[in-house]
Enzyme design. Structure first.
Site, PDB file in Angstrom:
ATOM      1  N   GLY A  91      -1.197   7.567  -0.243  1.00 35.37           N
ATOM      2  CA  GLY A  91      -1.694   7.723   1.349  1.00 35.37           C
ATOM      3  C   GLY A  91      -0.454   7.638   2.041  1.00 35.37           C
ATOM      4  O   GLY A  91       0.684   8.089   2.147  1.00 35.37           O
ATOM      5  N   ILE A  92      -0.880   6.830   3.280  1.00 32.86           N
ATOM      6  CA  ILE A  92      -0.027   6.401   4.407  1.00 32.86           C
ATOM      7  C   ILE A  92       1.482   6.070   4.023  1.00 32.86           C
ATOM      8  O   ILE A  92       2.141   6.414   4.606  1.00 32.86           O
ATOM      9  CB  ILE A  92      -1.087   5.585   5.566  1.00 32.86           C
ATOM     10  N   GLY A  93       1.068   4.998   3.288  1.00 29.70           N
ATOM     11  CA  GLY A  93       2.153   4.247   2.756  1.00 29.70           C
ATOM     12  C   GLY A  93       3.308   4.904   2.019  1.00 29.70           C
ATOM     13  O   GLY A  93       4.534   4.896   2.456  1.00 29.70           O
ATOM     14  N   TYR A 101     -15.358  -3.841   6.427  1.00 31.50           N
ATOM     15  CA  TYR A 101     -14.166  -3.213   6.720  1.00 31.50           C
ATOM     16  C   TYR A 101     -13.944  -3.466   8.171  1.00 31.50           C
ATOM     17  O   TYR A 101     -12.794  -3.943   8.520  1.00 31.50           O
ATOM     18  CB  TYR A 101     -14.359  -1.912   6.594  1.00 31.50           C
ATOM     19  N   GLY A 126       1.028  -1.230  -0.094  1.00 37.18           N
ATOM     20  CA  GLY A 126       0.165   0.100   0.004  1.00 37.18           C
ATOM     21  C   GLY A 126       0.971   1.332   0.092  1.00 37.18           C
ATOM     22  O   GLY A 126       0.469   2.204   0.526  1.00 37.18           O
ATOM     23  N   ALA A 127       1.912   1.237  -0.634  1.00 36.38           N
ATOM     24  CA  ALA A 127       2.879   2.208  -0.684  1.00 36.38           C
ATOM     25  C   ALA A 127       2.808   3.135  -1.995  1.00 36.38           C
ATOM     26  O   ALA A 127       3.556   4.131  -2.042  1.00 36.38           O
ATOM     27  CB  ALA A 127       4.434   1.802  -0.724  1.00 36.38           C
TER      28      ALA A 127
HETATM   29  N1  LIG Z   1      -7.058   6.871   6.181  1.00 38.36           N
HETATM   30  C1  LIG Z   1      -7.475   6.400   7.320  1.00 38.36           C
HETATM   31  O1  LIG Z   1      -8.231   7.436   7.929  1.00 38.36           O
HETATM   32  C2  LIG Z   1      -7.401   5.276   7.739  1.00 38.36           C
HETATM   33  C3  LIG Z   1      -7.705   4.964   9.133  1.00 38.36           C
HETATM   34  C4  LIG Z   1      -7.642   3.439   9.473  1.00 38.36           C
HETATM   35  C5  LIG Z   1      -6.862   2.803   8.821  1.00 38.36           C
HETATM   36  N2  LIG Z   1      -6.181   3.055   7.568  1.00 38.36           N
HETATM   37  C6  LIG Z   1      -5.744   1.851   6.838  1.00 38.36           C
HETATM   38  O2  LIG Z   1      -4.448   2.408   6.281  1.00 38.36           O
HETATM   39  C7  LIG Z   1      -4.117   1.822   5.316  1.00 38.36           C
HETATM   40  C8  LIG Z   1      -3.493   2.749   4.140  1.00 38.36           C
HETATM   41  O3  LIG Z   1      -4.677   3.453   3.491  1.00 38.36           O
HETATM   42  P1  LIG Z   1      -4.619   4.973   3.159  1.00 38.36           P
HETATM   43  O4  LIG Z   1      -5.585   5.739   4.132  1.00 38.36           O
HETATM   44  O5  LIG Z   1      -3.342   5.333   2.906  1.00 38.36           O
HETATM   45  O6  LIG Z   1      -5.552   4.685   1.676  1.00 38.36           O
HETATM   46  P2  LIG Z   1      -5.132   4.980   0.225  1.00 38.36           P
HETATM   47  O7  LIG Z   1      -4.527   6.234  -0.093  1.00 38.36           O
HETATM   48  O8  LIG Z   1      -6.542   4.461  -0.562  1.00 38.36           O
HETATM   49  O9  LIG Z   1      -4.079   3.795   0.195  1.00 38.36           O
HETATM   50  C9  LIG Z   1      -4.254   2.416  -0.079  1.00 38.36           C
HETATM   51  C10 LIG Z   1      -3.066   1.913  -0.475  1.00 38.36           C
HETATM   52  O10 LIG Z   1      -3.418   0.398  -0.561  1.00 38.36           O
HETATM   53  C11 LIG Z   1      -3.193   0.026  -1.949  1.00 38.36           C
HETATM   54  N3  LIG Z   1      -4.379  -0.936  -2.274  1.00 38.36           N
HETATM   55  C12 LIG Z   1      -5.864  -0.635  -2.397  1.00 38.36           C
HETATM   56  N4  LIG Z   1      -6.247  -1.812  -2.841  1.00 38.36           N
HETATM   57  C13 LIG Z   1      -5.344  -2.683  -3.472  1.00 38.36           C
HETATM   58  C14 LIG Z   1      -5.305  -4.150  -4.143  1.00 38.36           C
HETATM   59  N5  LIG Z   1      -6.427  -4.337  -4.400  1.00 38.36           N
HETATM   60  N6  LIG Z   1      -4.114  -4.580  -4.079  1.00 38.36           N
HETATM   61  C15 LIG Z   1      -2.883  -3.954  -3.797  1.00 38.36           C
HETATM   62  N7  LIG Z   1      -2.919  -2.641  -3.196  1.00 38.36           N
HETATM   63  C16 LIG Z   1      -4.145  -2.376  -3.067  1.00 38.36           C
HETATM   64  C17 LIG Z   1      -3.363   1.354  -2.957  1.00 38.36           C
HETATM   65  O11 LIG Z   1      -2.836   1.037  -3.950  1.00 38.36           O
HETATM   66  P3  LIG Z   1      -2.922   1.755  -5.462  1.00 38.36           P
HETATM   67  O12 LIG Z   1      -3.203   3.426  -4.908  1.00 38.36           O
HETATM   68  O13 LIG Z   1      -1.881   1.730  -6.228  1.00 38.36           O
HETATM   69  O14 LIG Z   1      -4.352   1.426  -5.839  1.00 38.36           O
HETATM   70  C18 LIG Z   1      -2.990   2.147  -1.955  1.00 38.36           C
HETATM   71  O15 LIG Z   1      -1.336   2.057  -2.101  1.00 38.36           O
HETATM   72  C19 LIG Z   1      -5.289   0.864   4.874  1.00 38.36           C
HETATM   73  O16 LIG Z   1      -4.884  -0.650   5.292  1.00 38.36           O
HETATM   74  C20 LIG Z   1      -6.401   1.438   5.670  1.00 38.36           C
HETATM   75  O17 LIG Z   1      -7.465   0.812   5.858  1.00 38.36           O
HETATM   76  C21 LIG Z   1      -6.806   4.450   7.055  1.00 38.36           C
END
Ligand SMILES: NC(=O)c1ccc[n+]([C@@H]2O[C@H](COP(=O)([O-])OP(=O)(O)OC[C@H]3O[C@@H](n4cnc5c(N)ncnc54)[C@H](OP(=O)(O)O)[C@@H]3O)[C@@H](O)[C@H]2O)c1
Length: 279
Positions: free
Chosen positions: A12-14, A155, A8-9
């Site tokens: 977003g967070i990654g 989720y 997930g890099a």
């Molecule tokens: N944002 C929040 O407030 C929040 C709160 C609690 C937990 N989280 C958790 O934090 C983590 C990162 O999320 P984020 O907020 O950074 O969201 P994000 O910006 O949507 O990033 C999600 C990452 O996961 C990857 N991903 C999604 N679907 C995928 C798939 N089918 N196969 C491989 N990679 C996939 C995306 O890849 P692509 O961009 O290349 O599609 C992206 O790198 C997640 O586990 C999320 O549940 C987030």
């Protein structure tokens, strides 16, 4: 030189964590879904990269094989890829998408790398969520939440699965030097919840977005767990809040029988030996 693998890099967070972790003493291997986005982030921070769709378990198996070939050691595996999606939607593997992308795919990746992780005395850092407590309640007869599907429930159960997996890893592998931790990154303004019918879409992508925390902050929380030392900076086997301290999560996370059965059922879905990891 430490080797850090982050899923997930590509966004977003990654991606924010990758930028903060890039250092000449660190070998960074970034995993994303979109090849173009993953390549761009990797080029920006000077990292290696792989583009893998977690909706396809064959691609996860190929990723594990590639990492085993390329990385003699892996010091940290950050299982961070995930999100909230519309559904129910079955993947080509016949599993509900939210469960597969958030839990089953990282479970498989970790299982296929486990000897390399033990050999490196590695940390497995799982990006979970307070959503586990708010929306979760696992029914093992509907482990992937496809029945009575609601994006929040699916989720919450998948993030609760991340915490159960963390506890399972801790119970099986801590004595062999592998540590595992789960954490909530905060409410972070990312691409999260962009593809869901959940009301959270309006929070993350509407007028309320300005009240969320910027991605750099979420990246810093992930980076804290990646660079921190187990027992000093975080507690192995436990779920932590964005402040870095142990935080209470769903009651099912503290049920050892639930942890065992969830571990075994996940293994069976992947064709793994249900008792894998027991010494
Ligand atoms: N944002 C929040 O407030 C929040 C709160 C609690 C937990 N989280 C958790 O934090 C983590 C990162 O999320 P984020 O907020 O950074 O969201 P994000 O910006 O949507 O990033 C999600 C990452 O996961 C990857 N991903 C999604 N679907 C995928 C798939 N089918 N196969 C491989 N990679 C996939 C995306 O890849 P692509 O961009 O290349 O599609 C992206 O790198 C997640 O586990 C999320 O549940 C987030």
């Amino acid at each position: 030189m430490r080797t850090i693998v982050i899923t997930g890099a590509s966004d977003g967070i990654g991606a924010a964590a990758a930028a903060q972790l890039a250092h000449e003493d660190t070998r960074l291997v970034l995993v994303g879904r979109s090849p173009a986005k993953t390549r761009a982030v990797a080029a920006r921070v000077g990292a290696e990269h792989h583009a893998v769709d977690f909706e396809r378990l064959d691609e996860v198996r190929d990723l594990a094989a590639a990492l085993r070939g390329e990385c003699a050691r892996i010091d940290v595996l950050a299982d961070n890829a995930g999100g909230m999606f519309s559904g129910p939607a079955l993947t080509t593997d016949g599993v509900e998408k939210t469960f597969q992308v958030n839990h089953l795919a990282p479970y498989l990746l970790t299982a296929l790398l486990v000897d390399r992780l033990i050999g490196s005395r590695a940390a497995v850092v799982n990006t979970a969520s307070v959503g586990a407590r708010l929306f979760g309640r696992i029914d093992l007869d509907d482990i992937d939440s496809r029945d009575r599907f609601h994006p929040n429930r699916a989720y919450g159960n998948a993030k609760l699965a991340n915490i159960l997996f963390t506890r399972g890893l801790h119970a099986r592998f801590r004595s062999r030097g592998l540590t595992a931790v789960a954490f909530h990154p905060g409410m972070i303004a990312t691409n999260f919840a962009s593809d869901t019918s959940s009301g959270l879409r309006r929070v993350y992508h509407g007028a309320l977005q300005r009240f969320l925390t910027p991605p750099e902050r979420g990246g810093a929380v992930l980076a804290h767990f990646v660079t921190g030392r187990p027992d000093r900076d975080w507690a192995p086997g436990e779920f932590h809040g964005a402040h870095g301290r142990i935080s209470r999560t769903h009651s099912q996370a503290y049920d050892p029988l639930m942890a065992e059965r969830h571990w075994e059922q996940s293994a069976r879905m992947l064709g793994l030996e249900p008792a894998w990891g027991l010494a």
